[in-house]
Design an enzyme around this catalytic site. Structure first.
Site, PDB file in Angstrom:
ATOM      1  N   LYS A 160       0.840  -1.209   0.000  1.00 35.80           N
ATOM      2  CA  LYS A 160       0.000   0.000   0.000  1.00 35.80           C
ATOM      3  C   LYS A 160       0.872   1.254   0.000  1.00 35.80           C
ATOM      4  O   LYS A 160       0.675   2.163  -0.800  1.00 35.80           O
ATOM      5  CB  LYS A 160      -0.900   0.007   1.240  1.00 35.80           C
ATOM      6  CG  LYS A 160      -1.596   1.334   1.487  1.00 35.80           C
ATOM      7  CD  LYS A 160      -2.450   1.323   2.727  1.00 35.80           C
ATOM      8  CE  LYS A 160      -1.797   1.860   3.967  1.00 35.80           C
ATOM      9  NZ  LYS A 160      -1.517   3.307   3.991  1.00 35.80           N
ATOM     10  N   ASN A 161       1.854   1.281   0.897  1.00 41.10           N
ATOM     11  CA  ASN A 161       2.638   2.505   1.042  1.00 41.10           C
ATOM     12  C   ASN A 161       3.592   2.736  -0.121  1.00 41.10           C
ATOM     13  O   ASN A 161       4.147   3.823  -0.259  1.00 41.10           O
ATOM     14  CB  ASN A 161       3.416   2.492   2.363  1.00 41.10           C
ATOM     15  CG  ASN A 161       2.482   2.684   3.553  1.00 41.10           C
ATOM     16  OD1 ASN A 161       1.294   2.929   3.377  1.00 41.10           O
ATOM     17  ND2 ASN A 161       3.018   2.554   4.755  1.00 41.10           N
TER      18      ASN A 161
ATOM     19  N   ARG B 255      -4.280   9.836   4.152  1.00 45.54           N
ATOM     20  CA  ARG B 255      -3.106  10.674   4.378  1.00 45.54           C
ATOM     21  C   ARG B 255      -2.289  10.859   3.085  1.00 45.54           C
ATOM     22  O   ARG B 255      -1.744  11.921   2.798  1.00 45.54           O
ATOM     23  CB  ARG B 255      -2.247   9.988   5.450  1.00 45.54           C
ATOM     24  CG  ARG B 255      -0.894  10.576   5.689  1.00 45.54           C
ATOM     25  CD  ARG B 255      -0.979  11.821   6.498  1.00 45.54           C
ATOM     26  NE  ARG B 255       0.345  12.398   6.712  1.00 45.54           N
ATOM     27  CZ  ARG B 255       0.540  13.568   7.277  1.00 45.54           C
ATOM     28  NH1 ARG B 255      -0.483  14.286   7.680  1.00 45.54           N
ATOM     29  NH2 ARG B 255       1.748  14.033   7.446  1.00 45.54           N
TER      30      ARG B 255
ATOM     31  N   CYS C 173      -5.318   7.945   9.257  1.00 52.28           N
ATOM     32  CA  CYS C 173      -5.541   7.361  10.581  1.00 52.28           C
ATOM     33  C   CYS C 173      -5.254   8.378  11.685  1.00 52.28           C
ATOM     34  O   CYS C 173      -4.338   9.192  11.583  1.00 52.28           O
ATOM     35  CB  CYS C 173      -4.619   6.165  10.780  1.00 52.28           C
ATOM     36  SG  CYS C 173      -5.184   4.705   9.930  1.00 52.28           S
TER      37      CYS C 173
ATOM     38  N   ARG D  57       0.219  14.699  13.059  1.00 50.30           N
ATOM     39  CA  ARG D  57       0.541  14.537  11.645  1.00 50.30           C
ATOM     40  C   ARG D  57       0.584  15.859  10.872  1.00 50.30           C
ATOM     41  O   ARG D  57      -0.203  16.069   9.934  1.00 50.30           O
ATOM     42  CB  ARG D  57      -0.412  13.526  10.992  1.00 50.30           C
ATOM     43  CG  ARG D  57      -0.438  12.207  11.734  1.00 50.30           C
ATOM     44  CD  ARG D  57      -1.140  11.116  10.994  1.00 50.30           C
ATOM     45  NE  ARG D  57      -0.278  10.432  10.038  1.00 50.30           N
ATOM     46  CZ  ARG D  57      -0.650   9.372   9.346  1.00 50.30           C
ATOM     47  NH1 ARG D  57      -1.855   8.905   9.457  1.00 50.30           N
ATOM     48  NH2 ARG D  57       0.180   8.807   8.508  1.00 50.30           N
ATOM     49  N   PRO D  58       1.489  16.751  11.238  1.00 44.55           N
ATOM     50  CA  PRO D  58       1.599  17.998  10.486  1.00 44.55           C
ATOM     51  C   PRO D  58       2.185  17.748   9.086  1.00 44.55           C
ATOM     52  O   PRO D  58       2.678  16.645   8.811  1.00 44.55           O
ATOM     53  CB  PRO D  58       2.577  18.827  11.325  1.00 44.55           C
ATOM     54  CG  PRO D  58       3.332  17.858  12.146  1.00 44.55           C
ATOM     55  CD  PRO D  58       2.499  16.617  12.290  1.00 44.55           C
ATOM     56  N   ILE D  59       2.135  18.786   8.234  1.00 42.13           N
ATOM     57  CA  ILE D  59       2.722  18.632   6.888  1.00 42.13           C
ATOM     58  C   ILE D  59       3.771  19.724   6.633  1.00 42.13           C
ATOM     59  O   ILE D  59       4.077  20.046   5.495  1.00 42.13           O
ATOM     60  CB  ILE D  59       1.632  18.644   5.783  1.00 42.13           C
ATOM     61  CG1 ILE D  59       0.734  19.884   5.929  1.00 42.13           C
ATOM     62  CG2 ILE D  59       0.827  17.378   5.782  1.00 42.13           C
ATOM     63  CD1 ILE D  59      -0.131  20.134   4.701  1.00 42.13           C
TER      64      ILE D  59
ATOM     65  N   LEU E  15       6.954  19.742   6.935  1.00 47.09           N
ATOM     66  CA  LEU E  15       8.160  19.322   6.214  1.00 47.09           C
ATOM     67  C   LEU E  15       7.888  19.190   4.716  1.00 47.09           C
ATOM     68  O   LEU E  15       8.746  19.497   3.890  1.00 47.09           O
ATOM     69  CB  LEU E  15       8.688  17.997   6.786  1.00 47.09           C
ATOM     70  CG  LEU E  15       9.026  18.020   8.281  1.00 47.09           C
ATOM     71  CD1 LEU E  15       9.447  16.648   8.770  1.00 47.09           C
ATOM     72  CD2 LEU E  15      10.134  19.039   8.550  1.00 47.09           C
TER      73      LEU E  15
ATOM     74  N   ASP F  69       4.425   0.963  11.983  1.00 45.73           N
ATOM     75  CA  ASP F  69       3.258   0.258  11.452  1.00 45.73           C
ATOM     76  C   ASP F  69       3.145  -1.172  11.983  1.00 45.73           C
ATOM     77  O   ASP F  69       2.094  -1.806  11.858  1.00 45.73           O
ATOM     78  CB  ASP F  69       3.308   0.218   9.910  1.00 45.73           C
ATOM     79  CG  ASP F  69       2.972   1.571   9.298  1.00 45.73           C
ATOM     80  OD1 ASP F  69       2.525   2.463  10.032  1.00 45.73           O
ATOM     81  OD2 ASP F  69       3.159   1.728   8.076  1.00 45.73           O
TER      82      ASP F  69
ATOM     83  N   ARG G 232      -8.501  -0.232   4.187  1.00 44.19           N
ATOM     84  CA  ARG G 232      -7.562   0.706   3.575  1.00 44.19           C
ATOM     85  C   ARG G 232      -6.255  -0.001   3.220  1.00 44.19           C
ATOM     86  O   ARG G 232      -5.581   0.426   2.274  1.00 44.19           O
ATOM     87  CB  ARG G 232      -7.263   1.868   4.524  1.00 44.19           C
ATOM     88  CG  ARG G 232      -8.468   2.780   4.754  1.00 44.19           C
ATOM     89  CD  ARG G 232      -8.083   3.995   5.556  1.00 44.19           C
ATOM     90  NE  ARG G 232      -6.797   4.444   5.073  1.00 44.19           N
ATOM     91  CZ  ARG G 232      -5.772   4.807   5.843  1.00 44.19           C
ATOM     92  NH1 ARG G 232      -5.897   4.793   7.145  1.00 44.19           N
ATOM     93  NH2 ARG G 232      -4.643   5.196   5.315  1.00 44.19           N
TER      94      ARG G 232
HETATM   95  C1  UD1 Z   1       4.128   6.967   6.232  1.00 39.58           C
HETATM   96  C2  UD1 Z   1       3.288   5.741   6.058  1.00 39.58           C
HETATM   97  C3  UD1 Z   1       2.769   5.255   7.409  1.00 39.58           C
HETATM   98  C4  UD1 Z   1       3.925   5.069   8.375  1.00 39.58           C
HETATM   99  C5  UD1 Z   1       4.796   6.320   8.444  1.00 39.58           C
HETATM  100  C6  UD1 Z   1       6.063   6.130   9.268  1.00 39.58           C
HETATM  101  C7  UD1 Z   1       2.303   5.982   3.869  1.00 39.58           C
HETATM  102  C8  UD1 Z   1       1.088   6.205   3.074  1.00 39.58           C
HETATM  103  N1  UD1 Z   1       2.166   6.018   5.197  1.00 39.58           N
HETATM  104  O1  UD1 Z   1       3.281   7.986   6.764  1.00 39.58           O
HETATM  105  O2  UD1 Z   1       2.100   4.025   7.210  1.00 39.58           O
HETATM  106  O3  UD1 Z   1       3.419   4.807   9.654  1.00 39.58           O
HETATM  107  O4  UD1 Z   1       5.216   6.700   7.119  1.00 39.58           O
HETATM  108  O5  UD1 Z   1       6.792   5.060   8.805  1.00 39.58           O
HETATM  109  O6  UD1 Z   1       3.357   5.742   3.356  1.00 39.58           O
HETATM  110  N2  UD1 Z   1       6.016  14.803  10.518  1.00 39.58           N
HETATM  111  C9  UD1 Z   1       6.129  16.150  10.800  1.00 39.58           C
HETATM  112  N3  UD1 Z   1       5.975  17.028   9.767  1.00 39.58           N
HETATM  113  C10 UD1 Z   1       5.729  16.624   8.484  1.00 39.58           C
HETATM  114  C11 UD1 Z   1       5.616  15.236   8.218  1.00 39.58           C
HETATM  115  C12 UD1 Z   1       5.765  14.343   9.266  1.00 39.58           C
HETATM  116  O7  UD1 Z   1       6.345  16.555  11.935  1.00 39.58           O
HETATM  117  O8  UD1 Z   1       5.612  17.471   7.595  1.00 39.58           O
HETATM  118  C13 UD1 Z   1       6.132  13.821  11.639  1.00 39.58           C
HETATM  119  C14 UD1 Z   1       4.815  13.052  11.850  1.00 39.58           C
HETATM  120  O9  UD1 Z   1       3.923  13.783  12.642  1.00 39.58           O
HETATM  121  C15 UD1 Z   1       5.305  11.800  12.504  1.00 39.58           C
HETATM  122  C16 UD1 Z   1       6.670  11.577  11.835  1.00 39.58           C
HETATM  123  O10 UD1 Z   1       7.050  12.831  11.274  1.00 39.58           O
HETATM  124  O11 UD1 Z   1       5.471  12.005  13.874  1.00 39.58           O
HETATM  125  C17 UD1 Z   1       6.651  10.516  10.762  1.00 39.58           C
HETATM  126  O12 UD1 Z   1       5.741  10.854   9.761  1.00 39.58           O
HETATM  127  P1  UD1 Z   1       5.968  10.461   8.236  1.00 39.58           P
HETATM  128  O13 UD1 Z   1       7.225   9.666   8.094  1.00 39.58           O
HETATM  129  O14 UD1 Z   1       5.814  11.675   7.419  1.00 39.58           O
HETATM  130  O15 UD1 Z   1       4.735   9.496   7.986  1.00 39.58           O
HETATM  131  P2  UD1 Z   1       3.735   9.496   6.768  1.00 39.58           P
HETATM  132  O16 UD1 Z   1       4.473   9.779   5.507  1.00 39.58           O
HETATM  133  O17 UD1 Z   1       2.543  10.299   7.119  1.00 39.58           O
END
Ligand code: UD1
Length: 428
Positions: free
Chosen positions: A22-23, A92, A116, A121-123, A125, A305, A397
């Site tokens: 999936k990922n 997400r 989930c 989960r900020p964006i 970065l 995960d 999902r």
């Molecule tokens: C992806 C995976 C998810 C997995 C996660 C960590 C997909 C679709 N999902 O999620 O299954 O659990 O990687 O291996 O591939 N963060 C920030 N700012 C940002 C982005 C992230 O602070 O802009 C933080 C998040 O809040 C979290 C950490 O970084 O604490 C890891 O997040 P991230 O690696 O980005 O996970 P996803 O890409 O959302």
């Protein structure tokens, strides 16, 4: 609403196969927007997140056809540069369309993504990376607009190796002018699959799988075919099911090296593992051994995960285990549901203490999130009597007909639709 009915206590055995990741497939589907032609993907799982991505691609103007495990995407013509909120909230991974739409159309409009409920989960970065590549990023409430007359290569330093931010940066940098270097990039196998896919279309990405990724921007990409890697989290799900519920189970279609962070944990639990090129056999112990401490970390650490999946096994261990969550703030919502089966888990912030119990009893469970839901199914298979699991939208999902694959190795599990049952009653 669908629910699973599970009669626990059946021994699992035989062979079970792992579907595509999936990922890995979701960012690759987003990246297919960069190709003004056909992308053919193989080993694509039939998941609701994949359907949600197809809906987005079709809204944007791509033609998408599904033929069994193959997905044919033709993004020759793109007619929209925005994504409706209802589509963004489905998952997400919709945020990865930000980088791909920007690279393709130089403009992208969308709201913050759903997904989930496992943390804030900020964006930030993602947005910092795109803005370093030359995008003008504006946020108003939950609406984001990203505009770039031109994307230019840059040196990006991620303060955390975010998987999604690394993917967005790779995708946008692929069509940027000049060289991009991503420092402290995520190293997950799904990042490598994305880079392999883009390189097979003519991109010039090196270093995927390492902490520093370099991308030499190219003017355009050409059509390609690509096979999606097997889902390592699904493999770990089956490993947990086997550890708790089987004598031995053969798990096929895996890449053993992707499971390197989880294999030692199952061995410490007392499982014996026999690895081949693309399969593993797990022989379960009579009783699971406790684990002093598991801490989830970015790859190659123990995957967040797989955290709930490991907990589902440790609830029946001899002794007490501790799991610390090092990636998300709030990933133990499932614990209260496992306790309904008779498990004994206490959660203190980002740490769970799991006191092993001998017996679990069937209960009514509600999925809290994707992997937490899978953990509930595994634990219910080991509980005496009947359990029901509801809110299956979470599980669907990431798992293709989970009940069919588990039933094929001996589990007593079936999916029923409550509404249909209700309708039948009324007809009578
Ligand atoms: C992806 C995976 C998810 C997995 C996660 C960590 C997909 C679709 N999902 O999620 O299954 O659990 O990687 O291996 O591939 N963060 C920030 N700012 C940002 C982005 C992230 O602070 O802009 C933080 C998040 O809040 C979290 C950490 O970084 O604490 C890891 O997040 P991230 O690696 O980005 O996970 P996803 O890409 O959302």
């Amino acid at each position: 609403m669908d629910k699973l009915i599970i009669n626990g206590g059946k021994r699992l055995g035989g062979e079970i196969s792992v579907h595509g990741s999936k990922n890995a497939v979701l960012p690759i589907m987003a990246a297919s927007l960069l190709i003004k032609g056909e992308t053919v993907l193989h080993n694509v799982p039939n998941l609701s997140d994949v359907s949600a991505s197809i809906d987005i691609l079709e809204y944007l103007g791509a033609k998408v056809k599904r033929e069994g495990g193959n997905l044919i995407i033709n993004a020759a013509e793109i007619i929209n540069n925005d994504i409706p909120e209802s589509m963004m909230l489905e998952m997400r991974s919709s945020i990865i369309f930000l980088g791909s739409l920007l690279a393709r159309c130089r403009q992208a409009y969308m709201c913050r993504p759903g997904g989930c409920d496992i943390g804030i989960r900020p964006i930030d970065l993602h947005l910092e990376a795109l803005s370093a590549l030359g995008a003008m990023v504006e946020e108003r409430g939950s609406c984001i607009s990203c505009i770039a007359r031109e994307l230019r290569g840059a040196r990006l330093v991620l303060s955390f190796p975010s998987v999604g931010a690394t993917e967005n940066a790779i995708i946008a940098a692929t069509l940027a002018k000049g060289k991009t270097t991503i420092i402290n990039a995520a190293r997950e196998p799904e990042i490598c699959d994305l880079a392999d896919f883009l390189n097979s279309c003519g991109a010039r990405i090196t270093g995927a799988g390492e902490g520093v990724i370099e991308i030499d921007g190219v003017d355009m990409l050409h059509p390609t075919q690509h096979g999606i890697i097997p889902d390592r989290v699904l493999a770990a799900t089956y490993m947990s099911a086997a550890a708790l519920n089987s004598n031995e189970l053969v798990i096929k279609n895996i890449i053993p090296s992707h499971l390197a962070p989880v294999i030692p944990v199952y061995m410490k639990m007392g499982c014996r593992l026999y690895l081949n090129d693309d399969e593993l056999k797990l022989v379960a112990p009579k009783r699971i051994k406790h684990i002093k401490h598991i801490k989830t970390l970015p790859y190659p650490g123990f995957p967040t995960d797989c955290q709930a999946l490991a907990a589902a096994v440790l609830i029946k261990a001899r002794g007490t285990s501790v799991i610390s969550e090092g990636v998300f703030e709030n990933r133990f919502n499932y614990a209260a549901e496992l306790n309904r089966l008779g498990a004994d888990i206490s959660v203190y912030g980002r740490t769970a203490i799991i006191y092993g119990v001998k017996r679990l009893c069937g209960a009514k469970l509600r999925c809290t999130d994707l992997r937490g839901g899978a953990a509930m199914v595994i634990a219910a298979l080991a509980a005496e009597g009947e359990s029901t699991v509801t809110q299956l939208n979470h599980i669907d999902r990431g798992y293709e007909a989970i009940e069919e694959s588990l039933a094929s190795v001996g589990a007593d599990i079936k999916r029923i639709n409550d509404e249909k049952k209700e309708c039948k009653k009324k007809e009578i």
